[in-house]
Write a protein that holds these residues in place. Structure first.
Motif, PDB file in Angstrom:
ATOM      1  N   ALA A  92       0.902  -1.257   0.088  1.00  0.00           N
ATOM      2  CA  ALA A  92      -0.007  -0.158  -0.018  1.00  0.00           C
ATOM      3  C   ALA A  92       0.771   1.198  -0.025  1.00  0.00           C
ATOM      4  CB  ALA A  92      -0.932   0.016   1.409  1.00  0.00           C
ATOM      5  N   ALA A  93       2.046   1.201   0.639  1.00  0.00           N
ATOM      6  CA  ALA A  93       2.828   2.322   0.730  1.00  0.00           C
ATOM      7  C   ALA A  93       3.541   2.813  -0.546  1.00  0.00           C
ATOM      8  CB  ALA A  93       4.070   2.116   1.875  1.00  0.00           C
ATOM      9  N   ALA A  94       3.975   1.663  -1.240  1.00  0.00           N
ATOM     10  CA  ALA A  94       4.582   1.793  -2.656  1.00  0.00           C
ATOM     11  C   ALA A  94       3.496   2.350  -3.661  1.00  0.00           C
ATOM     12  CB  ALA A  94       5.159   0.456  -3.029  1.00  0.00           C
ATOM     13  N   ARG A  95       2.303   1.676  -3.516  1.00  0.00           N
ATOM     14  CA  ARG A  95       1.292   2.270  -4.379  1.00  0.00           C
ATOM     15  C   ARG A  95       0.957   3.710  -4.074  1.00  0.00           C
ATOM     16  NH1 ARG A  95      -4.422   2.413  -3.805  1.00  0.00           N
ATOM     17  NH2 ARG A  95      -5.526   2.322  -5.580  1.00  0.00           N
ATOM     18  N   LYS A  96       0.816   4.107  -2.652  1.00  0.00           N
ATOM     19  CA  LYS A  96       0.517   5.430  -2.333  1.00  0.00           C
ATOM     20  C   LYS A  96       1.624   6.426  -3.119  1.00  0.00           C
ATOM     21  CE  LYS A  96       0.427   8.471   1.621  1.00  0.00           C
ATOM     22  NZ  LYS A  96       0.791   8.840   3.072  1.00  0.00           N
ATOM     23  N   ALA A  97       2.896   6.019  -2.995  1.00  0.00           N
ATOM     24  CA  ALA A  97       3.995   7.006  -3.437  1.00  0.00           C
ATOM     25  C   ALA A  97       3.754   7.314  -4.869  1.00  0.00           C
ATOM     26  CB  ALA A  97       5.297   6.369  -3.033  1.00  0.00           C
ATOM     27  N   ALA A  98       3.240   6.085  -5.654  1.00  0.00           N
ATOM     28  CA  ALA A  98       3.277   6.231  -7.146  1.00  0.00           C
ATOM     29  C   ALA A  98       1.984   7.031  -7.295  1.00  0.00           C
ATOM     30  CB  ALA A  98       3.161   4.784  -7.554  1.00  0.00           C
ATOM     31  N   LEU A  99       0.892   6.853  -6.572  1.00  0.00           N
ATOM     32  CA  LEU A  99      -0.257   7.654  -6.789  1.00  0.00           C
ATOM     33  C   LEU A  99      -0.092   9.278  -6.639  1.00  0.00           C
ATOM     34  CD1 LEU A  99      -3.121   5.481  -5.530  1.00  0.00           C
ATOM     35  CD2 LEU A  99      -2.854   6.438  -7.888  1.00  0.00           C
ATOM     36  N   LEU A 100       0.405   9.550  -5.392  1.00  0.00           N
ATOM     37  CA  LEU A 100       1.110  10.839  -5.116  1.00  0.00           C
ATOM     38  C   LEU A 100       1.726  11.510  -6.215  1.00  0.00           C
ATOM     39  CD1 LEU A 100       1.665  10.646  -1.271  1.00  0.00           C
ATOM     40  CD2 LEU A 100      -0.435  11.578  -2.419  1.00  0.00           C
ATOM     41  N   LYS A 101       2.823  10.892  -6.861  1.00  0.00           N
ATOM     42  CA  LYS A 101       3.382  11.568  -7.847  1.00  0.00           C
ATOM     43  C   LYS A 101       2.524  11.801  -9.210  1.00  0.00           C
ATOM     44  CE  LYS A 101       7.319  10.403 -10.993  1.00  0.00           C
ATOM     45  NZ  LYS A 101       8.355   9.524 -11.286  1.00  0.00           N
ATOM     46  N   GLU A 102       1.535  10.648  -9.287  1.00  0.00           N
ATOM     47  CA  GLU A 102       0.492  11.030 -10.502  1.00  0.00           C
ATOM     48  C   GLU A 102      -0.330  11.981 -10.149  1.00  0.00           C
ATOM     49  OE1 GLU A 102      -0.431   8.236 -13.870  1.00  0.00           O
ATOM     50  OE2 GLU A 102       1.300   9.394 -12.953  1.00  0.00           O
ATOM     51  N   ALA A 103      -0.890  12.468  -8.893  1.00  0.00           N
ATOM     52  CA  ALA A 103      -1.687  13.366  -8.488  1.00  0.00           C
ATOM     53  C   ALA A 103      -0.810  14.720  -8.758  1.00  0.00           C
ATOM     54  CB  ALA A 103      -1.913  13.282  -7.392  1.00  0.00           C
ATOM     55  N   GLU A 104       0.260  14.731  -8.772  1.00  0.00           N
ATOM     56  CA  GLU A 104       1.164  16.042  -9.000  1.00  0.00           C
ATOM     57  C   GLU A 104       1.259  16.319 -10.800  1.00  0.00           C
ATOM     58  OE1 GLU A 104       5.365  18.159  -8.257  1.00  0.00           O
ATOM     59  OE2 GLU A 104       4.713  16.255  -7.437  1.00  0.00           O
ATOM     60  N   THR A 105       1.542  15.151 -11.542  1.00  0.00           N
ATOM     61  CA  THR A 105       1.808  15.258 -12.891  1.00  0.00           C
ATOM     62  C   THR A 105       1.113  14.902 -13.739  1.00  0.00           C
ATOM     63  OG1 THR A 105       2.571  13.077 -12.967  1.00  0.00           O
ATOM     64  CG2 THR A 105       4.347  14.655 -12.222  1.00  0.00           C
ATOM     65  N   ASP A 106      -0.179  14.208 -13.502  1.00  0.00           N
ATOM     66  CA  ASP A 106      -1.370  13.615 -14.267  1.00  0.00           C
ATOM     67  C   ASP A 106      -2.662  13.300 -13.530  1.00  0.00           C
ATOM     68  OD1 ASP A 106      -3.025  12.771 -16.162  1.00  0.00           O
ATOM     69  OD2 ASP A 106      -1.609  11.415 -17.104  1.00  0.00           O
ATOM     70  N   PRO A 107      -3.051  14.553 -13.024  1.00  0.00           N
ATOM     71  CA  PRO A 107      -4.406  14.156 -12.158  1.00  0.00           C
ATOM     72  C   PRO A 107      -5.523  13.442 -12.863  1.00  0.00           C
ATOM     73  CG  PRO A 107      -3.754  16.648 -12.397  1.00  0.00           C
ATOM     74  CD  PRO A 107      -3.119  15.925 -13.290  1.00  0.00           C
ATOM     75  N   LYS A 108      -5.967  13.220 -14.177  1.00  0.00           N
ATOM     76  CA  LYS A 108      -6.700  12.472 -14.464  1.00  0.00           C
ATOM     77  C   LYS A 108      -6.223  11.172 -14.379  1.00  0.00           C
ATOM     78  CE  LYS A 108      -9.314  11.625 -18.887  1.00  0.00           C
ATOM     79  NZ  LYS A 108      -9.327  10.323 -18.729  1.00  0.00           N
ATOM     80  N   SER A 109      -4.883  10.670 -14.494  1.00  0.00           N
ATOM     81  CA  SER A 109      -4.494   9.486 -14.786  1.00  0.00           C
ATOM     82  C   SER A 109      -4.575   8.924 -13.190  1.00  0.00           C
ATOM     83  CB  SER A 109      -3.108   9.324 -15.023  1.00  0.00           C
ATOM     84  OG  SER A 109      -2.449   7.775 -14.897  1.00  0.00           O
ATOM     85  N   PHE A 110      -4.424  10.030 -12.148  1.00  0.00           N
ATOM     86  CA  PHE A 110      -4.513   9.602 -10.830  1.00  0.00           C
ATOM     87  C   PHE A 110      -5.992   9.054 -10.768  1.00  0.00           C
ATOM     88  CE2 PHE A 110      -6.336  10.839  -6.574  1.00  0.00           C
ATOM     89  CZ  PHE A 110      -5.476  10.349  -5.846  1.00  0.00           C
ATOM     90  N   LEU A 111      -7.003   9.870 -10.965  1.00  0.00           N
ATOM     91  CA  LEU A 111      -8.592   9.262 -10.717  1.00  0.00           C
ATOM     92  C   LEU A 111      -8.635   8.152 -11.440  1.00  0.00           C
ATOM     93  CD1 LEU A 111     -10.494  12.699 -10.951  1.00  0.00           C
ATOM     94  CD2 LEU A 111      -9.892  11.498  -9.201  1.00  0.00           C
ATOM     95  N   ASP A 112      -8.167   7.767 -12.474  1.00  0.00           N
ATOM     96  CA  ASP A 112      -8.478   6.575 -13.296  1.00  0.00           C
ATOM     97  C   ASP A 112      -7.819   5.346 -12.418  1.00  0.00           C
ATOM     98  OD1 ASP A 112      -9.437   7.910 -15.605  1.00  0.00           O
ATOM     99  OD2 ASP A 112      -7.736   7.923 -16.900  1.00  0.00           O
ATOM    100  N   HIS A 113      -6.655   5.499 -11.675  1.00  0.00           N
ATOM    101  CA  HIS A 113      -6.057   4.616 -10.912  1.00  0.00           C
ATOM    102  C   HIS A 113      -6.424   4.404  -9.596  1.00  0.00           C
ATOM    103  CE1 HIS A 113      -3.155   4.872 -14.566  1.00  0.00           C
ATOM    104  NE2 HIS A 113      -3.311   3.583 -14.376  1.00  0.00           N
ATOM    105  N   ALA A 114      -7.254   5.497  -8.960  1.00  0.00           N
ATOM    106  CA  ALA A 114      -7.327   5.499  -7.359  1.00  0.00           C
ATOM    107  C   ALA A 114      -8.645   4.967  -7.531  1.00  0.00           C
ATOM    108  CB  ALA A 114      -7.458   7.140  -7.221  1.00  0.00           C
ATOM    109  N   THR A 115      -8.787   3.754  -7.433  1.00  0.00           N
ATOM    110  CA  THR A 115     -10.110   2.812  -7.483  1.00  0.00           C
ATOM    111  C   THR A 115     -10.395   2.103  -6.273  1.00  0.00           C
ATOM    112  OG1 THR A 115      -8.758   1.038  -8.254  1.00  0.00           O
ATOM    113  CG2 THR A 115      -9.668   2.411 -10.144  1.00  0.00           C
ATOM    114  N   LEU A 116      -9.740   2.548  -5.184  1.00  0.00           N
ATOM    115  CA  LEU A 116     -10.148   1.702  -4.093  1.00  0.00           C
ATOM    116  C   LEU A 116     -10.739   2.520  -2.743  1.00  0.00           C
ATOM    117  CD1 LEU A 116      -6.575  -0.391  -3.574  1.00  0.00           C
ATOM    118  CD2 LEU A 116      -8.952  -0.893  -4.703  1.00  0.00           C
ATOM    119  N   ALA A 117     -11.103   3.777  -3.563  1.00  0.00           N
ATOM    120  CA  ALA A 117     -11.998   4.470  -2.428  1.00  0.00           C
ATOM    121  C   ALA A 117     -13.149   3.948  -1.921  1.00  0.00           C
ATOM    122  CB  ALA A 117     -12.450   5.675  -2.689  1.00  0.00           C
TER     123      ALA A 117
END
Length: 491
Positions: A92-117
């Motif tokens: 989960a920590a590794a996935r979080k780090a990758a998602l946080l980077k995605e939120a900064e560089t590509d918000p749309k891709s972040f929403l596409d991959h943030a599927t566990l809410a």
């Protein structure tokens, strides 16, 4: 005796059922499940946005392993849920780090991959803080604009303050056109201190001025006239203690009574309605960082200043000056706001101060329309405006007529509204004159206005080329200070 035999029979049946159940578990548990002493801890590796889905799958697999091992542990078979929890937490920590980077560089891709809410509550409590969640947040929005003058590109950053919490907000579509200090409600997916939301305008929240947001009416710039009390903090780092400019040099750039200072420039542009006055302190040394941590630097610089006895809260306008940093910008500034803030990364360039202070007052860029043969709008393209590319050299030209209207320097009675075909007379925009100094012509198909103005070679405009002063300048603007003005014709 018969009762005892019956009880014994029931016990044997119970043991048989337990044995069959355990056998069923052992058969159906995937080979990948490791019992006590065999679980390997997941070691995070450098990840990119391309493999976030793989990380999500790995996390879900770790969750499945954890659930099955938990069942074994409960029925008494040697299993170690603690080790499996460690594995899941690492994934989960590794996935979080990758998602946080995605939120900064590509918000749309972040929403596409943030599927566990929606599944967040199904995970063990220690893992849940590492997962995204749905969030609706009401708070005060700060709008920051970063300027890369060399590449002629810019970027917006949004920060939302909710009580003591401060979130970075990104939008996947068109961002809301509001000024700093607006009270908004943002709905999106959050992870740590990041919120990613869709585009569009946030909902207005009734609140006492000055933070009331009126929708769909465009934002109104306020507080642009009178004395602009400003503090300038000179800040360097423990790994770079250079002082490229002195406090006295900055004092002249900002508050000098002669030359190209912010004081003289804005006084002339505003017809003596706006004055920048204040103090310069520093240099203050703060811990250095490997990346552009401008907000952390601000907090540390203000603390250092406060520890020195400076009352930062008494200054509604704040400027932070740095030596060379890892920020890929020449300067940054909030669009409006009280307090407003500017970050100067090219401390020797007077034009950068003038430009960022323009953002602080509440206006956007001065663009240009280029046609060769197809037409396109060029960011910073207006060469005759300090909110355009007129930030280098020693010739800093006046704000254009639309910006002077937005900042309340040209009041309504100084702007003629065209009411039909007629001959209209306007006077130059640099001096205090009695007649109208701009003409507005409504463009109904786009709900914009053509602004017609006349420039004269005087004051800060004294070096304007003759082709500009020989005729009228025409700008296109929709009267929203958050939108760029567009130079259509310079003469």
């Amino acid at each position: 005796m018969d009762d005892f035999k019956e009880d014994l029979k029931n016990i044997d049946k119970k043991r048989l059922y337990q044995s069959l159940f355990v056998l069923f578990l052992l058969i159906t548990i995937p080979v990948g499940v490791r019992l006590a002493g065999q679980v390997q801890v997941f070691t995070p590796k450098a990840q990119t946005s391309d493999n976030i889905q793989a990380l999500t799958n790995q996390l879900l697999e770790a969750k499945k392993d954890y659930t099955e091992v938990d069942i074994l542990e409960r029925i008494g078979i040697g299993a170690d849920t603690k080790a499996n929890l460690t594995k899941m937490t690492g994934a989960a920590a590794a996935r979080k780090a990758a998602l946080l980077k995605e939120a900064e560089t590509d918000p749309k891709s972040f929403l596409d991959h943030a599927t566990l809410a929606d599944q967040r509550s199904d995970f063990p409590a220690p893992v849940q803080p590492l997962l995204e969640e749905k969030r609706q947040t009401l708070g005060e929005l700060t709008v920051l604009h970063a300027d890369d003058f060399e590449k002629k590109v810019s970027k917006f950053f949004y920060k939302l303050k909710e009580g003591e919490n401060l979130y970075n907000v990104s939008f996947t579509g068109e961002a809301p056109e509001v000024l700093s200090g607006s009270i908004v409600e943002v709905t999106g997916i959050s992870l740590d201190k990041e919120i990613v939301a869709g585009g569009g305008e946030p909902q207005p929240i009734p609140t006492p001025p000055p933070f009331r947001v009126h929708f769909p009416i465009q934002p109104i710039v306020e507080g642009t006239t009178g004395i602009q009390k400003t503090v300038v903090l000179l800040v360097n780092f423990d790994n770079d203690r250079s002082e490229p400019v002195s406090a006295e040099e900055i004092r002249q750039i900002m508050f000098g009574q002669t030359g190209n200072s912010a004081f003289t420039y804005y006084k002339e542009n505003s017809f003596s309605k706006t004055y920048f006055q204040g103090d310069v302190f520093g240099w203050f040394t703060i811990p250095g960082t490997a990346d552009c941590r401008y907000w952390d630097w601000t907090t540390q610089a203000e603390k250092a200043a406060s520890d020195s006895g400076i009352n930062i809260s008494s200054y509604p306008r704040r400027v932070y000056v740095f030596p060379t940093t890892n920020c890929p910008y020449g300067g940054m500034g909030t669009i409006g706001g009280n307090p407003s803030m500017s970050w100067i990364y090219l401390p020797e360039r007077e034009g950068v101060y003038l430009h960022e202070l323009g953002h602080n007052l509440g206006v956007h860029h001065a663009n240009n329309l280029f046609c060769n043969p197809q037409c396109y709008e060029s960011e910073y393209g207006d060469p005759y405006e300090v909110m355009g590319y007129n930030i280098y050299g020693g010739n800093f030209y006046h704000f254009n007529a639309p910006h002077k209207e937005a900042l309340h320097w040209l009041p309504p009675h100084k702007i003629q509204i065209a009411s039909g075909s007629a001959t209209y007379r306007i006077f130059n925009e640099e001096e205090v004159l009695t007649g109208p100094q701009a003409l507005k012509i409504f463009k109904p198909d786009t709900l914009e206005f053509y602004f017609v103005s006349f420039r004269k070679a005087t004051g800060f405009d004294k070096t304007l080329p003759q082709e500009v002063t020989n005729g009228a300048a025409i700008h296109l603007w929709n009267e929203n200070p958050f939108r760029q003005t567009v130079l259509i014709d310079a003469a």
